[in-house]
Scaffold this motif. Sequence first.
Motif, PDB file in Angstrom:
ATOM      1  N   PRO A  59       4.607 -12.666   9.108  1.00 41.52           N
ATOM      2  CA  PRO A  59       6.109 -12.480   8.784  1.00 41.52           C
ATOM      3  C   PRO A  59       6.534 -14.088   8.474  1.00 41.52           C
ATOM      4  O   PRO A  59       5.891 -15.306   8.825  1.00 41.52           O
ATOM      5  N   GLY A 114       5.039  -8.964   9.025  1.00 43.45           N
ATOM      6  CA  GLY A 114       6.238  -8.744   9.664  1.00 43.45           C
ATOM      7  C   GLY A 114       7.551  -7.562   8.888  1.00 43.45           C
ATOM      8  O   GLY A 114       7.747  -7.746   7.753  1.00 43.45           O
ATOM      9  N   ARG A 122      13.877  -8.000  13.653  1.00 41.06           N
ATOM     10  CA  ARG A 122      12.786  -8.017  13.126  1.00 41.06           C
ATOM     11  C   ARG A 122      11.917  -7.598  13.641  1.00 41.06           C
ATOM     12  O   ARG A 122      11.507  -8.082  15.299  1.00 41.06           O
ATOM     13  N   ALA A 169       7.332  -7.075  14.424  1.00 36.44           N
ATOM     14  CA  ALA A 169       6.009  -7.915  13.643  1.00 36.44           C
ATOM     15  C   ALA A 169       4.818  -6.568  14.672  1.00 36.44           C
ATOM     16  O   ALA A 169       4.403  -6.128  15.483  1.00 36.44           O
TER      17      ALA A 169
END
Length: 445
Positions: free
Chosen positions: A322, A344, A370, A372
């Motif tokens: 990430p 990421g 976002r 992960a």
Amino acid sequence: MASRLRRSAPRATGGRGDHSAAYARIALLLLLGGVLLPLVTAGLRGVLWLLAGVAGLALAAVGVWWALAHTGFVRIAGTALSAAAPFTVLALYATVGLLGPALLSAGLLVLAVLAARWALSPDPTASDQAVVAPRHPWVLVNRRSGGGKADRFRLVDRVRAAGGRVHVLGPGQDVAALARQAVADGADLLGVAGGDGTQALVADVAAHHDVPFAVIPAGTRNHFALDLGLDRDDPVVALEALTGGVELRVDLGYAADRVFVNNASFGTYASVVSDPAYRAAKARTVLQALPLLTGEEAPALRVTAAGQCLDGLQALLVSNNPYGRVVDVSRPGRRERLDTGLLGVVCVRVGSAGEAASLVVRPLSGGLVRLAADEVVVEGGTATMPVGIDGECVDLPCPVECRSAPGALRVRVPRRRPGRARSRGPTADWPRVARLALGRPFPVS
């Protein structure tokens, strides 16, 4: 090959060896002391005063958020609240004679967090080890990369002077095949003086044969070199990898069978990367591509990652580890670590041209998600999909499965890397700290 890379890659499991468990136990004792001290000092009343302190911290956090996220009167009110809340709580504690125990309790909690982070910190000797010089290093030099950067720094002559065998890349040559042949001829280190796309192809061969890899930043952007801490303005410094240096393990990313050291971009991101003007004028190219986010031809992607499924995405960036902040195409940011074993994921979903434009001006304005994960599946409703792999556009069959190969690549770098990212360190993962203190193994995903 992916299974081989997963098996052969060592993964950090505890931190600083035997000392990690000791730090974890200290962290738990400090945490327990910080919680029990108010109860011992004030009895049952301590519970109420503890809740008052928590409420004060919550109000202060709200004030900070208002001050950062708003303007005008709301910002002024947030600033005042963030300052007034903790002082009010301290004044109340002083009134009832609990100021000393409260400050001592807060100090114990701070020390507990520091001890927990120290317990979970990786052993630097496990990821950054001194090595002996290779006997038969081989370096691929791309003279066209970076506007002739290799010639300006006389890298061919300097590599040979350092004992390396040089192959100057010619038009149409198969980079991976050249690297495999070098290993067959006895090369015990593979290096590349070129851009990220060439770096990735040779890195894949180095990982497959468990041969050390050297990054010589002679390309235009060299984001991989940046995140390794190398000086992109002076590629000669990276040649220390041919005569010694240190070795560390980093991850590789894969989109289907294509390797990437930085990222794989989908949807509008891939359209931007494939534009010939992108390398010379990144921000302007992104602005010109904004209609692709909301027009009739806007892509509609679906991504499955970390147990979530997101639909209706116009753009998607999957990175090898990430990035440290919200990113966009023209400013990809930096990765604090390259050894987390995670990909990421930055997703773009906007509903209007105004929202699309705000992403360029203010990446935090909204429309970004976002995630992960160690595996990511991207679907586009078509048989194939254009994907930007480290700046090079290719067509891959759908769905595209992206995965991380943890610790797959051995990288040789100089001992001193002035551009090395300063890591903020691990967070205080208390369940992990408890397992470490009790001597229980961590689950490996």
